[in-house]
Write a protein that holds these residues in place. Structure first.
Motif, short mmCIF file in Angstrom:
data_model
loop_
_atom_site.label_atom_id
_atom_site.label_comp_id
_atom_site.label_asym_id
_atom_site.label_seq_id
_atom_site.Cartn_x
_atom_site.Cartn_y
_atom_site.Cartn_z
N VAL A 239 0.83 -1.21 0.00
CA VAL A 239 0.00 0.00 0.00
C VAL A 239 0.86 1.26 0.00
CG1 VAL A 239 -1.57 1.36 1.44
CG2 VAL A 239 -2.06 -1.05 1.00
N ILE A 240 1.96 1.23 0.72
CA ILE A 240 2.78 2.44 0.84
C ILE A 240 3.67 2.66 -0.38
CG2 ILE A 240 4.88 1.56 1.95
CD1 ILE A 240 2.75 4.65 3.00
N LEU B 193 2.93 5.96 -2.30
CA LEU B 193 3.43 7.19 -1.69
C LEU B 193 4.95 7.27 -1.77
CD1 LEU B 193 2.78 9.81 -0.25
CD2 LEU B 193 2.72 8.55 1.92
N CYS C 259 2.94 10.86 7.29
CA CYS C 259 2.64 9.43 7.42
C CYS C 259 3.73 8.71 8.21
CB CYS C 259 2.47 8.81 6.04
SG CYS C 259 0.92 9.27 5.21
N GLU D 241 -4.17 10.21 5.08
CA GLU D 241 -2.90 9.83 5.71
C GLU D 241 -3.03 8.52 6.48
OE1 GLU D 241 -1.77 14.56 6.20
OE2 GLU D 241 -2.06 13.33 8.00
N TYR E 152 -5.22 6.15 5.92
CA TYR E 152 -5.46 5.08 4.95
C TYR E 152 -4.14 4.54 4.41
CZ TYR E 152 -7.50 2.62 0.95
OH TYR E 152 -7.86 1.66 0.03
N GLN E 153 -3.17 5.42 4.22
CA GLN E 153 -1.87 4.99 3.69
C GLN E 153 -0.85 4.71 4.79
OE1 GLN E 153 -0.83 7.46 -0.10
NE2 GLN E 153 -2.24 8.74 1.10
N GLY F 218 1.32 1.47 6.03
CA GLY F 218 2.73 1.78 5.82
C GLY F 218 3.57 1.57 7.06
N HIS G 50 -2.29 -6.19 1.19
CA HIS G 50 -1.56 -5.20 0.39
C HIS G 50 -1.68 -5.55 -1.09
CE1 HIS G 50 0.61 -2.97 3.61
NE2 HIS G 50 0.40 -4.08 4.29
N SER H 216 -12.60 5.06 -1.55
CA SER H 216 -11.15 4.83 -1.46
C SER H 216 -10.56 4.17 -2.69
CB SER H 216 -10.85 3.97 -0.23
OG SER H 216 -11.49 2.71 -0.31
N LEU I 195 -4.94 5.09 -4.14
CA LEU I 195 -3.59 4.65 -4.50
C LEU I 195 -3.26 4.95 -5.96
CD1 LEU I 195 -3.26 1.24 -2.60
CD2 LEU I 195 -2.70 3.55 -1.83
N TRP J 5 -0.07 7.09 -6.92
CA TRP J 5 0.97 6.44 -7.74
C TRP J 5 1.43 7.35 -8.88
CZ3 TRP J 5 0.36 0.92 -6.33
CH2 TRP J 5 1.55 0.21 -6.48
#
Length: 502
Positions: free
Chosen positions: A4-5, A8, A37, A67, A69-70, A74, A166, A200, A204, A208
């Motif tokens: 997921v991270i 970012l 984050c 923030e 959510y990620q 993360g 993930h 949501s 991402l 991205w």
């Protein structure tokens, strides 16, 4: 290996100075967002949380929600987005079921369960927590580890925690980028609530590609159009009731929206007339239909350029499977059906959930040999367009929210005047479907009293909008099962719109 991270991380490397989010007066770059984050991860570790611990969030769309959510995944933990419209009893059940240790909330949550060790306001408390925390490097989680628990209604009346890994969430982001153009110039209005898959699903993908997100708090059609105009929004996703309201507002008080390129919709059924009005209001803006489920992270099929298909039979479909996702239609014995024949929709792909949290029986019922059983009934045409015709489960999708009839029935049965009750969805131009109840009275009672009774037990959107009172017994099969299809059929007579709920 992507997690997921990863989105970012990439955005910070290639576009640190680009604006990531505008939320009211707050405007943050990707460098600032990534740092916040990392501080969130540092704060959670200082509170004693470890890998796999659950962190819940309840509140309106905002930069802090994005923030969490990620940043929670993360940091190696599990994000649990919750529906603030649920009753205190429903919220308490979900918090306890998930074993949430930390709760960030924009609403008052009375009497949280003992497992919740810390409750922080999603405002000043959140900022104070970050201000005092060190930045902690993002965790390289296993792609098959749970990243989020996303609660959805259950046929037993209890919500089920959908375990999305993930890999599931990254796959969905990848599939969406293959279907629709995401790029640095993308400016996404986050209009649907972030606790919902419709809110949501683009987070991402936008990050991205170093796009810009503009969260909208409580939905208001005028405010949404104003944000689109002010921040030069290019794309958004709305549930059909939102799209109908946005269309009405634009037709009555039109704004100049030169940058708006695409409006996607999903989460509940939509009428072709709603799409016609949207096309009239927004001109050449592309309309995109997405179908899926929380269990599929969520995208399964897509139908692009609906504005060009308004008089084409394909407008009744929910599109073709997106790249990376397989769809099959099967009969009750699990055998594939021929094209044009109705069967249950099954889905396979990297986006399909791990299972339901602490519910092995329900998981086994939903997953079979890598396939997810959606409970939706439909058929395929010669080019793999999926046409949904009914649901095997008695699920109602109203305004993008999933409602299970048995949950409402249980609330009705708790009233002493109710002898029998059957709940199902009926067409509604604004909400897609409305909750409809047929009640056999034991003693005299009126509909308003029953609705008031329900409001004390279930969320407002689950309360029946229509209650039909009867004295004669409900129709039943030889086995004694209430024939809901027979009750529902007159309300849907002549309706050909696809049931496109998620």
């Amino acid at each position: 290996m992507a997690t997921v991270i990863s989105a970012l991380r990439r955005a910070e490397r290639v576009g640190a100075g680009r604006h990531a989010v505008t939320c009211g007066p707050v405007r943050l770059t990707y460098a600032q967002t990534a740092a916040r984050c990392r501080r969130l991860g540092g704060a959670l570790r200082r509170l004693g949380l470890v890998d796999g611990d659950r962190v819940a969030v309840i509140g309106p769309n905002c930069h802090r929600y994005l923030e969490l959510y990620q940043g929670v995944p993360g940091a190696g933990m599990v994000i649990v987005p919750l529906n603030g419209r649920h009753s205190p009893a429903e919220l308490r059940y979900t918090l306890e079921d998930a074993g949430v240790r930390v709760l960030f909330s924009g609403i008052d949550v009375p009497d949280p369960p003992a497992c919740v060790e810390h409750v922080f306001d999603l405002g000043s408390d959140y900022e104070e927590l970050l201000d005092s925390a060190p930045e902690r490097p993002f965790v390289d989680a296993d792609e098959n580890a749970v990243a989020g628990l996303f609660y959805t209604g259950g046929t037993t009346g209890q919500a089920k925690g959908v375990m999305l890994s993930h890999r599931n969430l990254v796959a969905n982001a990848t599939h969406f980028q293959w279907v629709w153009p995401f790029e640095p110039a993308t400016r996404w209005l986050v209009a649907a609530p972030l606790f919902h898959a419709a809110g949501s699903l683009a987070v991402l993908a936008t990050v991205w590609q170093t796009g810009h997100q503009v969260p909208l708090g409580a939905f208001d059609a005028g405010a949404a159009l104003d944000l689109i105009a002010e921040h030069r929004v290019t794309h958004t996703l709305l549930v059909p009731s939102m799209l109908a309201a946005l269309t009405d507002e634009q037709l009555v008080r039109p704004r100049k929206l030169p940058t708006l390129r695409g409006i996607s919709h999903g989460g509940s059924p939509i009428a072709t007339e709603t799409l016609r009005r949207a096309h009239a209001a927004f001109g050449d803006v592309e309309l995109l239909h997405l179908y899926g489920a929380t269990e599929t992270a969520p995208i399964v099929t897509a139908l692009r350029h609906e504005e060009s298909l308004l008089d084409d039979p394909r407008i009744r479909s929910c599109g073709q499977p997106v790249p990376g996702v397989d769809v099959e239609l099967r009969d009750p014995l699990g055998e594939p059906v021929a094209r044009g024949e109705v069967g249950e929709v099954l889905v396979r792909g990297a986006n399909v959930m791990l299972g339901y949290w602490n519910k092995p029986v329900q998981t086994a019922e939903a997953l079979h040999a890598g396939w997810y059983r959606t409970g939706d009934l439909g058929y395929l045409d010669g080019r793999d367009h999926v046409y949904l015709v009914d649901r095997a489960k008695d699920m109602i999708v109203t305004g993008g929210e999933n409602v299970y009839g048995i949950e409402v029935e249980e609330a009705l049965y708790a009233h002493p005047a109710v002898l029998e009750a059957a709940v199902f969805g009926v067409p509604d131009e604004r909400w897609g479907e409305a909750v409809y109840a047929v009640v056999v009275r034991r003693v005299a009672v009126d509909a308003d009293a029953l609705r008031a009774h329900c409001r004390e037990r279930i969320a407002p959107y689950k309360v029946p909008k229509h209650i039909e009172l009867r004295v004669e017994p409900l129709p039943k099969s030889a086995a004694g099962k209430v024939l809901k299809r027979q009750l529902r059929a007159p309300h849907w007579e002549g309706r050909t719109e696809a049931i496109a709920g998620a």
